[in-house]
Design an enzyme around this catalytic site. Structure first.
Site, mmCIF file in Angstrom:
data_model
loop_
_atom_site.group_PDB
_atom_site.id
_atom_site.type_symbol
_atom_site.label_atom_id
_atom_site.label_comp_id
_atom_site.label_asym_id
_atom_site.label_seq_id
_atom_site.Cartn_x
_atom_site.Cartn_y
_atom_site.Cartn_z
ATOM 1 N N LEU A 297 -4.261 0.051 5.284
ATOM 2 C CA LEU A 297 -4.136 1.024 4.215
ATOM 3 C C LEU A 297 -3.645 2.332 4.842
ATOM 4 C CD1 LEU A 297 -4.838 1.484 1.142
ATOM 5 C CD2 LEU A 297 -6.652 2.918 2.062
ATOM 6 N N LYS B 133 -4.732 -0.542 -2.223
ATOM 7 C CA LYS B 133 -6.141 -0.123 -2.276
ATOM 8 C C LYS B 133 -6.789 -0.816 -3.467
ATOM 9 C CE LYS B 133 -8.932 3.993 -1.342
ATOM 10 N NZ LYS B 133 -9.437 3.706 -0.002
ATOM 11 N N GLU C 161 -7.185 -1.730 11.749
ATOM 12 C CA GLU C 161 -7.871 -0.521 11.280
ATOM 13 C C GLU C 161 -9.362 -0.808 11.238
ATOM 14 O OE1 GLU C 161 -6.679 0.415 7.245
ATOM 15 O OE2 GLU C 161 -6.682 -1.697 6.646
ATOM 16 N N TYR D 226 -8.299 1.435 -6.717
ATOM 17 C CA TYR D 226 -9.215 2.573 -6.739
ATOM 18 C C TYR D 226 -8.762 3.662 -5.771
ATOM 19 C CZ TYR D 226 -11.337 1.432 -2.215
ATOM 20 O OH TYR D 226 -11.551 1.220 -0.877
#
Lengths: 282, 282
Positions: free
Chosen positions: A199, A143, A175, A30
């Protein structure tokens, strides 16, 4: 109106099959793309990443990226989005449930556009965070729709009345549950390298460019929890949160507990980038 | 006919929303239960695990387990299943997309029953496997819809013209992409302990019982790839694959490349358990 494959439809008309592999395996990828002043921000970069994510899970796209780009523009216009975002996902489509890929996959694209305001108050005041163990898989660079680890991390932050969870894997800060994380030390920026543990955010890529333009040294190197807790500044970024200072972590203030200089500089420069879109449009 | 919440419907009538959290986050849990001779096998154990999986992701069930059990029986009957399986999943339901849980979640249950034969030929001849790095998250004990790591593992096996991927994490053999894994050494069984790194299979639990009944010592202890490659026997198990011998790994035969004694003993005992169901029915 929602985009399903190549057609705009009413959401009420759209029927996802219970045997869509997105529903049974999270087998899909996505993107979320921001719209400012009726213009997509970083669309090309998002589409490059989408293509890469799909490739990494050996999934083909239902049609070429250039066609998708045009259709997403029609989608934003059809929904009259001035400030908002588009969410799009592609799954490996409907097939009888077995783990291995279907022999003739029919990838399914769904996208919708929504009005949404910029988080101006949070960007100004800063947000609070907790640290949480990073329990996600080892391909966080994709992702994908396998987001349960992120979901549980974000919920932990909510339960602690905070805005974000900052993930720690083997002592290293990776993250946030839906953001990239940066610290400032001696006026320089540290952020986790773009490998399989994070990511590589589109906003992250913009921030690294902006920092370089401003002559701020950036280290794409790992740092640990101790570095995080003793940083001059901590910043998170994402398509939705843009550039947001973190003012407390695990109940302890970051520096003196107010947004720092580097965060403010990056926010100003980011605003200029958004303003450029406006100029391009007019 | 498919079960959606508390109603039986035609599959064509069932419409999953694109904002079901199962579709966007893989935010849900599932079970697959075998039907032999028109009777569910291990249903109570599957439902206990379902409840546990849901609890671990802080998701409530749409209604009590006892009610679900009754409805699944109606589902199997409505679909006239003699030999087959039921697949059921519960997601956190439809909500505007944000990572954190919705304030008023409406969990959605979907279940379907299908005819499916026992894999008798594979159980008899044995299957082939490859070893693959275990890249999944650190909560493999939760039977969640985040299955992309398992999907990619299984596909790797298919690409190598094998039946299963056996996952290795930090040198340790954890489990297969959709099975538990056992080795036999000096006539005794080793299998990974039921912790966060594996799913505690219902068939695994039955196998451990059967082994004890037969006086075969079972070690629920980790073993490494070298142990795997030099085992007297390697066995995989799952609801679908039951007890299946592995006869080659990474192209090398396991022992002399034919199913071993322990596998055969467990298969016989497992068949007796299935036959008991028949007796209960009549």
């Amino acid at each position: 109106m929602i985009l399903v494959q190549d057609q705009l439809k009413d959401q009420s008309e759209v029927r996802i099959d219970i045997e869509d592999r997105g529903y049974q395996f999270g087998d899909g990828v996505y993107e979320v793309v921001r719209v400012y002043n009726g213009q997509y921000f970083g669309m090309d970069e998002h589409l490059v990443r989408l293509e890469r994510s799909a490739k990494e899970i050996q999934m083909s796209l239902p049609y070429p990226i250039e066609v998708l780009k045009r259709r997403l523009e029609i989608l934003a216009e059809a929904n009259d989005i001035e400030d908002g975002h588009v969410y799009l996902q592609i799954t490996r489509g409907v097939a009888e449930r077995t783990h291995q890929f279907p022999l003739q996959p029919a990838p399914l694209l769904v996208a919708y556009a929504r009005k949404s305001p910029r988080p101006l108050s949070k960007m100004k005041k800063g947000v609070t965070a907790i640290t949480t163990e990073d329990i996600r898989w080892l391909r966080c660079d994709i992702k994908s729709l396998n987001l349960l680890g992120n979901v549980l991390g974000k919920q932990k932050a909510m339960d602690a009345k905070c805005d974000e969870s900052i993930f720690i894997r083997n002592e290293v800060v990776t993250e946030g549950s839906s953001t990239n994380v940066y610290i400032v030390k001696n006026g320089e920026i540290w952020t986790h390298p773009a490998n399989n543990f994070i990511l590589n955010g589109i906003t992250r890529q913009v921030i690294l460019e902006l920092a370089k333009e401003e002559g701020i040294t950036v280290h794409e190197e790992t740092f640990n929890k101790n570095d995080l807790m003793h940083a001059e500044e901590v910043i998170i970024s994402s398509t939705t949160m843009e550039v947001t200072p973190v003012i407390s972590i695990d109940g302890k203030p970051v520096s003196n507990g107010i947004p720092g200089k580097v965060a403010r500089t990056l926010q100003e420069k980011f605003n200029e980038r958004i303003a450029q879109l406006q100029r391009v449009k007019n």
